[in-house]
Write a protein that holds these residues in place. Structure first.
Motif, PDB file in Angstrom:
ATOM      1  N   MET A 234       0.831  -1.213   0.000  1.00 46.12           N
ATOM      2  CA  MET A 234       0.000   0.000   0.000  1.00 46.12           C
ATOM      3  C   MET A 234       0.865   1.263   0.000  1.00 46.12           C
ATOM      4  O   MET A 234       0.524   2.246  -0.639  1.00 46.12           O
ATOM      5  CB  MET A 234      -0.982   0.004   1.181  1.00 46.12           C
ATOM      6  CG  MET A 234      -2.159  -0.954   1.026  1.00 46.12           C
ATOM      7  SD  MET A 234      -3.065  -0.845  -0.564  1.00 46.12           S
ATOM      8  CE  MET A 234      -3.912   0.730  -0.390  1.00 46.12           C
ATOM      9  N   GLU A 235       2.011   1.198   0.671  1.00 46.44           N
ATOM     10  CA  GLU A 235       2.925   2.348   0.642  1.00 46.44           C
ATOM     11  C   GLU A 235       3.425   2.624  -0.770  1.00 46.44           C
ATOM     12  O   GLU A 235       3.428   3.761  -1.237  1.00 46.44           O
ATOM     13  CB  GLU A 235       4.152   2.055   1.517  1.00 46.44           C
ATOM     14  CG  GLU A 235       4.041   2.613   2.907  1.00 46.44           C
ATOM     15  CD  GLU A 235       5.308   2.346   3.691  1.00 46.44           C
ATOM     16  OE1 GLU A 235       6.409   2.595   3.172  1.00 46.44           O
ATOM     17  OE2 GLU A 235       5.165   1.835   4.824  1.00 46.44           O
ATOM     18  N   ARG A 236       3.824   1.530  -1.467  1.00 46.51           N
ATOM     19  CA  ARG A 236       4.328   1.705  -2.855  1.00 46.51           C
ATOM     20  C   ARG A 236       3.207   2.140  -3.789  1.00 46.51           C
ATOM     21  O   ARG A 236       3.420   2.910  -4.715  1.00 46.51           O
ATOM     22  CB  ARG A 236       4.932   0.395  -3.395  1.00 46.51           C
ATOM     23  CG  ARG A 236       6.406   0.260  -3.138  1.00 46.51           C
ATOM     24  CD  ARG A 236       6.601  -0.218  -1.753  1.00 46.51           C
ATOM     25  NE  ARG A 236       7.943   0.019  -1.245  1.00 46.51           N
ATOM     26  CZ  ARG A 236       8.213  -0.122   0.051  1.00 46.51           C
ATOM     27  NH1 ARG A 236       7.270  -0.425   0.915  1.00 46.51           N
ATOM     28  NH2 ARG A 236       9.426   0.087   0.481  1.00 46.51           N
ATOM     29  N   TYR A 237       2.009   1.633  -3.536  1.00 48.81           N
ATOM     30  CA  TYR A 237       0.872   1.988  -4.382  1.00 48.81           C
ATOM     31  C   TYR A 237       0.565   3.486  -4.258  1.00 48.81           C
ATOM     32  O   TYR A 237       0.369   4.178  -5.253  1.00 48.81           O
ATOM     33  CB  TYR A 237      -0.340   1.132  -3.989  1.00 48.81           C
ATOM     34  CG  TYR A 237      -1.635   1.573  -4.622  1.00 48.81           C
ATOM     35  CD1 TYR A 237      -1.851   1.407  -5.991  1.00 48.81           C
ATOM     36  CD2 TYR A 237      -2.639   2.157  -3.850  1.00 48.81           C
ATOM     37  CE1 TYR A 237      -3.038   1.823  -6.577  1.00 48.81           C
ATOM     38  CE2 TYR A 237      -3.821   2.571  -4.426  1.00 48.81           C
ATOM     39  CZ  TYR A 237      -4.019   2.406  -5.794  1.00 48.81           C
ATOM     40  OH  TYR A 237      -5.189   2.826  -6.365  1.00 48.81           O
ATOM     41  N   GLU A 238       0.561   3.975  -3.004  1.00 45.58           N
ATOM     42  CA  GLU A 238       0.311   5.411  -2.782  1.00 45.58           C
ATOM     43  C   GLU A 238       1.368   6.236  -3.509  1.00 45.58           C
ATOM     44  O   GLU A 238       1.065   7.236  -4.146  1.00 45.58           O
ATOM     45  CB  GLU A 238       0.343   5.756  -1.283  1.00 45.58           C
ATOM     46  CG  GLU A 238      -0.685   5.029  -0.421  1.00 45.58           C
ATOM     47  CD  GLU A 238      -2.089   5.604  -0.528  1.00 45.58           C
ATOM     48  OE1 GLU A 238      -2.239   6.676  -1.134  1.00 45.58           O
ATOM     49  OE2 GLU A 238      -3.025   4.967   0.003  1.00 45.58           O
ATOM     50  N   GLN A 239       2.622   5.781  -3.421  1.00 46.97           N
ATOM     51  CA  GLN A 239       3.714   6.506  -4.108  1.00 46.97           C
ATOM     52  C   GLN A 239       3.485   6.507  -5.614  1.00 46.97           C
ATOM     53  O   GLN A 239       3.624   7.534  -6.276  1.00 46.97           O
ATOM     54  CB  GLN A 239       5.068   5.856  -3.824  1.00 46.97           C
ATOM     55  CG  GLN A 239       5.646   6.195  -2.459  1.00 46.97           C
ATOM     56  CD  GLN A 239       6.776   5.239  -2.058  1.00 46.97           C
ATOM     57  OE1 GLN A 239       7.265   4.466  -2.876  1.00 46.97           O
ATOM     58  NE2 GLN A 239       7.163   5.277  -0.800  1.00 46.97           N
ATOM     59  N   ALA A 240       3.127   5.339  -6.164  1.00 48.32           N
ATOM     60  CA  ALA A 240       2.937   5.224  -7.620  1.00 48.32           C
ATOM     61  C   ALA A 240       1.792   6.115  -8.076  1.00 48.32           C
ATOM     62  O   ALA A 240       1.842   6.714  -9.152  1.00 48.32           O
ATOM     63  CB  ALA A 240       2.666   3.770  -8.008  1.00 48.32           C
TER      64      ALA A 240
END
Ligand code: DC
Length: 243
Positions: A234-240
């Motif tokens: 979810m952290e990487r998704y928010e960043q993307a």
């Protein structure tokens, strides 16, 4: 209601559908992870390994593989008559794969198919047919696709690329438990040998070998729970989505 500009941008980005490419070694739990992500985001999940397995099953059923030996010309000759489709199965929360209208979901997971799939997935024409299908399925974005070449070949423009890995012994334990759970008659040694052999074959085949895309983020889940993996994602998704 007051909503700062920043918040509007964030909401807009979250509504934008992206492509999530998940590549990595066999039996890392890629499909389980991809399926959970798709359910969470309301995306379509596509298990591309199932497609290579489906072609392998068809080749086995039609005499193009004998005693574990893949007759590449015979597989090429069969390709035109193989029709692969997916149908959503609400019970599983994922799509089942059908070959020429026949449900193939259970039969593609046997050790026999696992042992022959590398030989089939290294055939150029097989890859061309399946990659074209995968690109059509992800045309409208909003997909989570797992495989070996998604971030490098199928969707080099994917907004989020994840490369999954885990210790081979851990992977063999997981796959062994899964197969035994399904009542399949296999030994752990057999499963470990298959995991190692497929890593080798996937990394060293001439066409589209398994490799980490330059812009992929690595997830080693040897010692991570499903919840920890989801938090990481979810952290990487928010960043993307912010990009
Ligand atoms: O993900 P899986 O283990 O079910 O995949 C089965 C095989 O298919 C795997 O050994 C390599 C091949 N494969 C591939 O070459 N390219 C993909 N995109 C997905 C799978």
């Amino acid at each position: 209601m007051y909503c700062p500009m920043d918040c509007n941008v964030k909401m807009e980005n979250r509504n934008r559908k992206i492509v999530i490419a998940i590549d990595g070694f066999s039996s890392c739990g890629k499909s389980t992870f991809a399926k959970a992500i798709a359910a969470r985001l309301g995306y379509i999940f596509i298990d591309t390994g199932a497609m290579y397995r489906a072609v392998t099953l068809y080749a086995l059923d039609h005499g193009a593989i004998r005693s574990g030996v893949v007759d590449e010309d015979a597989v090429r000759a069969l390709l035109g008559q193989i029709d692969i489709t997916f149908r959503f199965n609400p019970g599983r929360g994922a799509s089942d794969i059908y070959v020429n209208g026949d449900l193939a979901e259970g039969r593609i997971r046997t050790i026999e198919v696992s042992n022959c799939v590398s030989g089939v997935s290294s055939i150029r024409e097989v890859r061309e047919k399946l990659v074209a299908m995968q690109q059509r399925m992800g045309r409208d974005r909003g997909v989570v696709m797992d495989g070996r070449d998604i971030g490098t070949v199928v969707f080099p423009d994917a907004e989020l690329k994840i490369f999954m890995t885990a210790d081979p012994e851990v992977r063999a334990d997981r796959r062994y438990a899964e197969l035994r759970g399904k009542g399949m008659d296999v030994t752990r040694e057999e499963v470990l040998a298959n995991v190692i052999a497929r890593d080798e074959a996937d990394m060293h085949r001439a066409i589209s070998p398994l490799r980490q895309a330059d812009d992929a983020v690595v997830l080693d889940n040897s010692h991570m729970s499903v919840d920890e993996q989801m938090a990481w994602f979810m952290e990487r998704y928010e960043q993307a989505c912010r990009k």
